[in-house]
Design a protein around this motif. Structure first.
Motif, PDB file in Angstrom:
ATOM      1  N   GLU A 128      -6.916   0.687  -2.340  1.00  0.00           N
ATOM      2  CA  GLU A 128      -6.145   0.450  -1.114  1.00  0.00           C
ATOM      3  C   GLU A 128      -5.025   1.476  -0.915  1.00  0.00           C
ATOM      4  OE1 GLU A 128      -3.567  -1.167  -4.294  1.00  0.00           O
ATOM      5  OE2 GLU A 128      -5.726  -1.097  -3.937  1.00  0.00           O
TER       6      GLU A 128
ATOM      7  N   CYS B  37      -9.184   6.189  -4.353  1.00  0.00           N
ATOM      8  CA  CYS B  37      -8.421   6.402  -3.128  1.00  0.00           C
ATOM      9  C   CYS B  37      -8.183   7.902  -3.008  1.00  0.00           C
ATOM     10  CB  CYS B  37      -7.093   5.638  -3.179  1.00  0.00           C
ATOM     11  SG  CYS B  37      -5.850   6.382  -4.272  1.00  0.00           S
TER      12      CYS B  37
ATOM     13  N   HIS C 171      -6.642   1.593  -7.664  1.00  0.00           N
ATOM     14  CA  HIS C 171      -6.110   1.047  -6.416  1.00  0.00           C
ATOM     15  C   HIS C 171      -6.767   1.709  -5.209  1.00  0.00           C
ATOM     16  CE1 HIS C 171      -2.872  -1.318  -8.293  1.00  0.00           C
ATOM     17  NE2 HIS C 171      -2.912  -0.371  -9.215  1.00  0.00           N
TER      18      HIS C 171
ATOM     19  N   ARG D 154       0.827  -1.212   0.000  1.00  0.00           N
ATOM     20  CA  ARG D 154       0.000   0.000   0.000  1.00  0.00           C
ATOM     21  C   ARG D 154       0.866   1.269   0.000  1.00  0.00           C
ATOM     22  NH1 ARG D 154      -2.871   0.861   4.544  1.00  0.00           N
ATOM     23  NH2 ARG D 154      -4.556   1.939   3.445  1.00  0.00           N
TER      24      ARG D 154
END
Length: 238
Positions: free
Chosen positions: A86, A156, A84, A64
């Protein structure tokens, strides 16, 4: 924290900033984007550039990572944010591209905007003469990218950092200075709209030119640490 350089640059751009990160307890990792530095020649596409980033993340064993990119690398970071969820934070440092359509000249009437776009496109084309075909391919991909759609697709936290766009004004002939200012005004308003429309997007500015990581790395570090701290607090509260 994975650091992505700008077009025509190399990972060495990040040396000073990476040192500051290390002193602050981060693990900085840099890479040469495809067609740059030691990565060797390779056709540019956003899909393949993202695959390269993913390969480095896996190879180095990052979990991450924060993705911070400058200019071209910032656009890669923004696209990474769409794939992404995460990722704790993706950052685009002044990677705004060039004006490619009349609607990007804020405050000009239709005729003036069309003329400004034509003249600006012609001037930028002249500046590109003599560049390698591989770099021209990168520029074509930048021009074709709908960056604000990428912002709105972020899954994100995405931070878009702008330097002082007027720092570029000196590179344009006098008759294009007002056109560039109108484009900078459009960027400002478009970013504000993206922030309103997407809960994942935030914007900030630094009193630097196009290279905040080189011109004021300490200020950039404070900005990133502040945003990471706020995100971590919000995640903990959630």
């Amino acid at each position: 924290m994975l650091l992505l350089h700008g077009g025509g640059r190399t990972r060495g751009d990040w040396d000073v900033f990476a040192g500051l990160l290390s002193e602050s307890g981060f693990r900085p990792v840099t890479m040469d984007l495809r067609g740059h530095g030691e990565s060797g020649e390779a056709p540019w596409s956003w899909k393949e550039a993202l695959a390269d980033v993913a390969a480095v993340v896996d190879e180095v064993g990052l979990r991450r990572p924060v993705i911070v990119g400058h200019s071209l690398g910032g656009m890669v970071a923004a696209l990474w944010a769409g794939e992404h969820p995460e990722c704790p934070l993706a950052v685009n440092l002044d990677g705004h591209g060039n004006p490619t359509r009349p609607g990007q000249f804020f405050g000009l009437d239709e005729a003036a905007a069309a003329r400004a776009c034509q003249e600006m496109t012609s001037f930028l084309g002249e500046m590109g003469q003599g560049l390698s075909e591989s770099f021209l391919q990168v520029m074509r991909e930048i021009d074709a990218l709908d960056l604000f759609s990428a912002y709105r697709a972020a899954r994100c936290p995405l931070l878009v950092v702008s330097g002082d766009g007027t720092a570029f004004a000196g590179m344009f002939p006098e008759h294009l200075a007002s056109a560039w200012e109108a484009y900078c005004a459009w960027l400002h308003h478009a970013l504000k709209a993206a922030v309103r429309e997407s809960p994942s997007v935030r914007e900030a500015s630094l009193s630097t030119g196009h290279d905040p990581h080189l011109e004021d790395p300490e200020a950039l570090l404070r900005l990133l640490v502040g945003h990471l701290s706020r995100h971590n607090q919000a995640e903990w509260s959630g």
